[in-house]
Each structure stands twice: as C-alpha cells, then as structure tokens.
Design an enzyme around this catalytic site. Structure first.
Site, mmCIF file in Angstrom:
data_model
loop_
_atom_site.group_PDB
_atom_site.id
_atom_site.type_symbol
_atom_site.label_atom_id
_atom_site.label_comp_id
_atom_site.label_asym_id
_atom_site.label_seq_id
_atom_site.Cartn_x
_atom_site.Cartn_y
_atom_site.Cartn_z
ATOM 1 N N GLY A 195 0.826 -1.210 0.000
ATOM 2 C CA GLY A 195 0.000 0.000 0.000
ATOM 3 C C GLY A 195 0.855 1.252 0.000
ATOM 4 N N SER A 232 1.367 3.393 -2.527
ATOM 5 C CA SER A 232 1.058 4.411 -3.532
ATOM 6 C C SER A 232 0.603 5.725 -2.905
ATOM 7 C CB SER A 232 -0.018 3.887 -4.498
ATOM 8 O OG SER A 232 -1.034 3.196 -3.814
ATOM 9 N N ASP A 260 -3.056 -6.898 -5.161
ATOM 10 C CA ASP A 260 -4.005 -6.830 -4.049
ATOM 11 C C ASP A 260 -3.473 -7.780 -2.976
ATOM 12 O OD1 ASP A 260 -6.086 -7.393 -2.282
ATOM 13 O OD2 ASP A 260 -7.629 -7.375 -3.836
ATOM 14 N N ASN A 304 1.603 -2.462 5.400
ATOM 15 C CA ASN A 304 0.949 -1.154 5.584
ATOM 16 C C ASN A 304 -0.438 -1.098 4.944
ATOM 17 O OD1 ASN A 304 0.974 2.003 5.831
ATOM 18 N ND2 ASN A 304 0.601 1.557 3.669
ATOM 19 N N SER A 310 -2.595 -0.068 14.962
ATOM 20 C CA SER A 310 -3.239 1.224 15.185
ATOM 21 C C SER A 310 -3.532 1.409 16.664
ATOM 22 C CB SER A 310 -4.565 1.280 14.417
ATOM 23 O OG SER A 310 -5.318 2.418 14.768
ATOM 24 N N GLN A 323 -15.944 2.141 13.128
ATOM 25 C CA GLN A 323 -14.833 1.264 12.717
ATOM 26 C C GLN A 323 -14.973 -0.141 13.309
ATOM 27 O OE1 GLN A 323 -11.968 4.126 14.452
ATOM 28 N NE2 GLN A 323 -10.924 4.029 12.497
ATOM 29 N N TYR A 343 -13.132 -2.637 11.464
ATOM 30 C CA TYR A 343 -11.706 -2.325 11.294
ATOM 31 C C TYR A 343 -10.886 -2.562 12.563
ATOM 32 C CZ TYR A 343 -7.821 1.106 10.740
ATOM 33 O OH TYR A 343 -6.610 1.753 10.698
ATOM 34 N N LYS A 345 -7.060 -4.501 13.387
ATOM 35 C CA LYS A 345 -5.841 -3.847 13.888
ATOM 36 C C LYS A 345 -5.355 -4.544 15.161
ATOM 37 C CE LYS A 345 -5.257 -1.708 10.518
ATOM 38 N NZ LYS A 345 -4.030 -1.492 9.727
ATOM 39 N N ILE A 401 -3.715 9.939 11.760
ATOM 40 C CA ILE A 401 -2.822 10.546 10.773
ATOM 41 C C ILE A 401 -3.704 10.996 9.611
ATOM 42 C CG2 ILE A 401 -0.772 10.163 9.342
ATOM 43 C CD1 ILE A 401 -0.310 9.594 12.379
HETATM 44 P P1 NAD Z 1 -4.410 5.500 2.751
HETATM 45 O O1 NAD Z 1 -5.802 5.217 2.350
HETATM 46 O O2 NAD Z 1 -3.839 6.859 2.516
HETATM 47 O O3 NAD Z 1 -3.412 4.459 2.092
HETATM 48 C C1 NAD Z 1 -3.702 3.097 2.065
HETATM 49 C C2 NAD Z 1 -2.818 2.437 1.053
HETATM 50 O O4 NAD Z 1 -3.150 1.038 1.011
HETATM 51 C C3 NAD Z 1 -3.048 2.977 -0.353
HETATM 52 O O5 NAD Z 1 -1.829 3.047 -1.042
HETATM 53 C C4 NAD Z 1 -3.953 1.935 -0.961
HETATM 54 O O6 NAD Z 1 -3.865 1.852 -2.366
HETATM 55 C C5 NAD Z 1 -3.394 0.678 -0.317
HETATM 56 N N1 NAD Z 1 -4.298 -0.463 -0.390
HETATM 57 C C6 NAD Z 1 -5.617 -0.494 -0.126
HETATM 58 N N2 NAD Z 1 -6.104 -1.724 -0.369
HETATM 59 C C7 NAD Z 1 -5.062 -2.484 -0.794
HETATM 60 C C8 NAD Z 1 -4.930 -3.816 -1.211
HETATM 61 N N3 NAD Z 1 -5.982 -4.634 -1.242
HETATM 62 N N4 NAD Z 1 -3.717 -4.248 -1.589
HETATM 63 C C9 NAD Z 1 -2.647 -3.422 -1.593
HETATM 64 N N5 NAD Z 1 -2.707 -2.146 -1.195
HETATM 65 C C10 NAD Z 1 -3.914 -1.682 -0.808
HETATM 66 O O7 NAD Z 1 -4.338 5.140 4.306
HETATM 67 P P2 NAD Z 1 -3.179 5.339 5.403
HETATM 68 O O8 NAD Z 1 -3.722 6.224 6.437
HETATM 69 O O9 NAD Z 1 -1.907 5.686 4.759
HETATM 70 O O10 NAD Z 1 -3.130 3.883 6.028
HETATM 71 C C11 NAD Z 1 -1.998 3.045 5.944
HETATM 72 C C12 NAD Z 1 -2.053 2.043 7.084
HETATM 73 O O11 NAD Z 1 -1.948 2.730 8.323
HETATM 74 C C13 NAD Z 1 -3.359 1.241 7.149
HETATM 75 O O12 NAD Z 1 -3.065 -0.088 7.491
HETATM 76 C C14 NAD Z 1 -4.110 1.897 8.275
HETATM 77 O O13 NAD Z 1 -4.992 1.029 8.920
HETATM 78 C C15 NAD Z 1 -2.969 2.302 9.186
HETATM 79 N N6 NAD Z 1 -3.327 3.358 10.107
HETATM 80 C C16 NAD Z 1 -3.716 4.575 9.639
HETATM 81 C C17 NAD Z 1 -4.056 5.570 10.552
HETATM 82 C C18 NAD Z 1 -4.525 6.919 10.130
HETATM 83 O O14 NAD Z 1 -5.045 7.656 10.981
HETATM 84 N N7 NAD Z 1 -4.353 7.308 8.863
HETATM 85 C C19 NAD Z 1 -3.989 5.308 11.915
HETATM 86 C C20 NAD Z 1 -3.598 4.060 12.343
HETATM 87 C C21 NAD Z 1 -3.254 3.098 11.431
HETATM 88 C C1 RM4 Z 2 -6.854 4.497 12.499
HETATM 89 C C2 RM4 Z 2 -7.355 5.315 13.641
HETATM 90 C C3 RM4 Z 2 -7.577 6.673 13.114
HETATM 91 C C4 RM4 Z 2 -8.477 6.628 11.904
HETATM 92 C C5 RM4 Z 2 -7.967 5.663 10.896
HETATM 93 C C6 RM4 Z 2 -8.914 5.464 9.733
HETATM 94 O O1 RM4 Z 2 -6.480 3.232 12.881
HETATM 95 O O2 RM4 Z 2 -8.556 4.766 14.137
HETATM 96 O O3 RM4 Z 2 -8.112 7.512 14.106
HETATM 97 O O4 RM4 Z 2 -8.515 7.903 11.337
HETATM 98 O O5 RM4 Z 2 -7.767 4.433 11.468
#
Ligand code: NAD
Ligand code: RM4
Length: 253
Positions: free
Chosen positions: A12, A14, A63, A90, A143, A153, A156, A160, A189
């Site tokens: 992930g 991109s 995927d 990720n 997370s 969530q 979700y 996590k 984030i």
């Molecule tokens: P994002 O939506 O910006 O990026 C997600 C990435 O995963 C993208 O590049 C997307 O194309 C890719 N993706 C989605 N489905 C996929 C698949 N089936 N195969 C391969 N790639 C796939 O989200 P983000 O905030 O950058 O999240 C990244 C990771 O961090 C996630 O696992 C998310 O749960 C975790 N996370 C995010 C936050 C937050 O607040 N943003 C907080 C805690 C954890």
């Molecule tokens: C994370 C956490 C964040 C939410 C993202 C989608 O794990 O719960 O607060 O913004 O997921």
C-alpha cells in the site's frame, strides 16, 4: 544510508503512510518494492521520488488479499534483486460506516485486506528471509484502534488488534531465524483513509484538540519510526509495539 544493502517491500505504498515509509527507506539506500492495488500512476510517482533521492525502486501491482498476486510480487522482487530483507505491512482500508449499516461483505473485505493481507505477505516474506539466513524485519501498521474502539470502525478495529497479535505470535516463531516482528500503532494521521471524515471542520478541531501535541499526525510522523524498526538500532526489539499518537491515548482524564 542505513539500508544500503537491503531490499524492502512496502505494501500500500502508492499513497499516505506507505508512501512516506517507502520514500524514507529508499532515501536511506533501500531498494524498494512499491506495492499498490491498481494505482500504477501514483506508485510510479513514488518510485520516481525514491530514484530522485538516490534509491532504487520497482512497482508491484498486487491486491494483498490475493495469494497468487502476493506470490507473484515476491517472485518479481527476487527476480529483480534476489533478496528481501524488510517487509512493511501497511496496506489497509477503513470505510467509515455505522454499525447498523455494516454488511457482511464489507466486514469480510476489511478483514481480507487488513489481516489476511498481512498474513499472506508475512508468510511469503518470512520464507524468503528464513532461506536467506540473514534475518529480517517485519513491521506492521496496527493502530491505536488495537487498544481502543471506534464507533464507525467496528469492522476495522478487530483487524488492527489482530495484526498486533499476529506480530506477537510471529515474533516467537521467527525470532530463532533472526527475523523481528513488530507493530506500529499510529494515532490519527491525516490521509485519504479518513479524509472524508475530517472534511467536517468541527470534527477536525475537536480531534486535534484531544491530542496533547495539538495536531493530528502526518505520514512522516510514522515513516521515521518504521525506518528505526527496520534498522540495526532496533535489532533487539521483537514482538513489541510503538504507539505514535502525539499522546492521544494517555489523554483520558
Ligand atoms: P491510505 O488510504 O492513505 O493508504 C492506504 C494504502 O493502502 C493505499 O496506497 C492503498 O492503495 C493501499 N491499499 C488499499 N487496499 C489495498 C490492497 N488490497 N492491496 C494493496 N494495497 C492496498 O491510508 P493510510 O492512512 O496511509 O493507512 C496506511 C495504514 O496505516 C493502514 O493499514 C491503516 O490502517 C494504518 N493506520 C492509519 C491511521 C490513520 O489515521 N491514517 C492510523 C492508524 C493506522
Ligand atoms: C486508524 C485510527 C484513526 C483513523 C484511521 C482510519 O487506525 O482509528 O483515528 O482515522 O484508522
């Protein structure tokens, strides 16, 4: 150049946090597999940025919930660079949804991408790392949601918690091979995953104020932590998690 001789697979990559991690590892010398699910243009931009910063990169459309595609991605990495040293799990999705509207299909899809994807990639990567005999690093994006609930969530947060638990069990299984397995627990984030949610300025202001540091996070707040866990400095960290939330979790009272 902490990763000068290493090959890293970032799923992930991109967009968002994965993109920042891929660029950070590449900027420190790693050869990076920029995984994406059909987002070639964005992934190519990430690869180009890595090259611009002096690293090497290839893109891999896969995927992570598809075992065949995951196998092909690791085969392609071996064909290109003949080794894999670092895996960052990720890739993740979280379409915010009301509990009473949550469908079985969406529940399953979120589990397939987030948890099954981490399983498939961890197994593929660890087989390679085991056979190489040089140890390795598996770093997974869990997370703060592994520790606390989220009302939109409900599909979700269990994934996590599951990812964190998977890393704990794999730390035991893979430790004897010198492969460490750890989780990063980001707070909130700002990325595409929650962009729609934070369109509402009231919610953005409220959630920012709950963080003692006074702001939500950005992808680069996580990238350096991932690079640390991937580095030799973290060689004795195994089965651990690092909460990276600006103090959100402890701000209960
Ligand atoms: P994002 O939506 O910006 O990026 C997600 C990435 O995963 C993208 O590049 C997307 O194309 C890719 N993706 C989605 N489905 C996929 C698949 N089936 N195969 C391969 N790639 C796939 O989200 P983000 O905030 O950058 O999240 C990244 C990771 O961090 C996630 O696992 C998310 O749960 C975790 N996370 C995010 C936050 C937050 O607040 N943003 C907080 C805690 C954890
Ligand atoms: C994370 C956490 C964040 C939410 C993202 C989608 O794990 O719960 O607060 O913004 O997921």
């Amino acid at each position: 150049m902490r990763f000068a001789d290493r090959v890293a697979v970032v799923t992930g990559a991109s967009r968002g946090i994965g993109r920042a991690i891929a660029i950070r590892l590449g900027s420190e010398g790693a050869r990076v597999v920029v995984n994406h699910p059909g987002e070639a243009e964005m992934a190519e931009q990430v690869a180009a940025e890595i090259v611009r910063q002096g690293g090497a990169a290839m893109v891999a459309d896969a995927d992570v919930s598809n075992a065949d595609r995951v196998a092909q991605m690791f085969d392609a990495a071996l064909t290109r660079w003949n080794r894999v040293d670092i895996l960052v799990n990720n890739a993740g999705i979280c379409p915010f949804v009301e509990w009473f509207d949550l469908t079985e299909d969406l529940f399953e899809r979120v589990h397939q991408v987030n948890l099954k994807g981490a399983f498939l990639c961890s197994q593929a990567a660890s087989r390679i790392m085991r056979d190489q005999g040089r140890g390795g690093r598996i770093i997974s994006l869990s997370s703060i949601s592994a520790l606390v609930g989220g009302s939109f969530q409900t599909h979700y947060t269990p994934t996590k918690a599951g990812i964190r638990s998977l890393m704990q069990s794999l730390a035991i299984v893979l430790g004897p091979y010198g492969i460490t397995c750890n989780s990063i627990l980001p707070g909130t984030i700002l990325t595409d995953i929650n962009q729609a949610h934070y369109q509402d300025p009231t919610i953005l202001t409220r959630d920012s104020a709950r963080v003692p540091l006074g702001r939500l996070g950005e992808p680069n707040d996580i990238a350096g932590v991932a690079a640390f866990l991937a580095s030799d400095d973290a060689r004795y960290i195994n089965g651990a998690d690092i909460l990276v939330d600006g103090g959100l979790f402890v701000n209960l009272q």
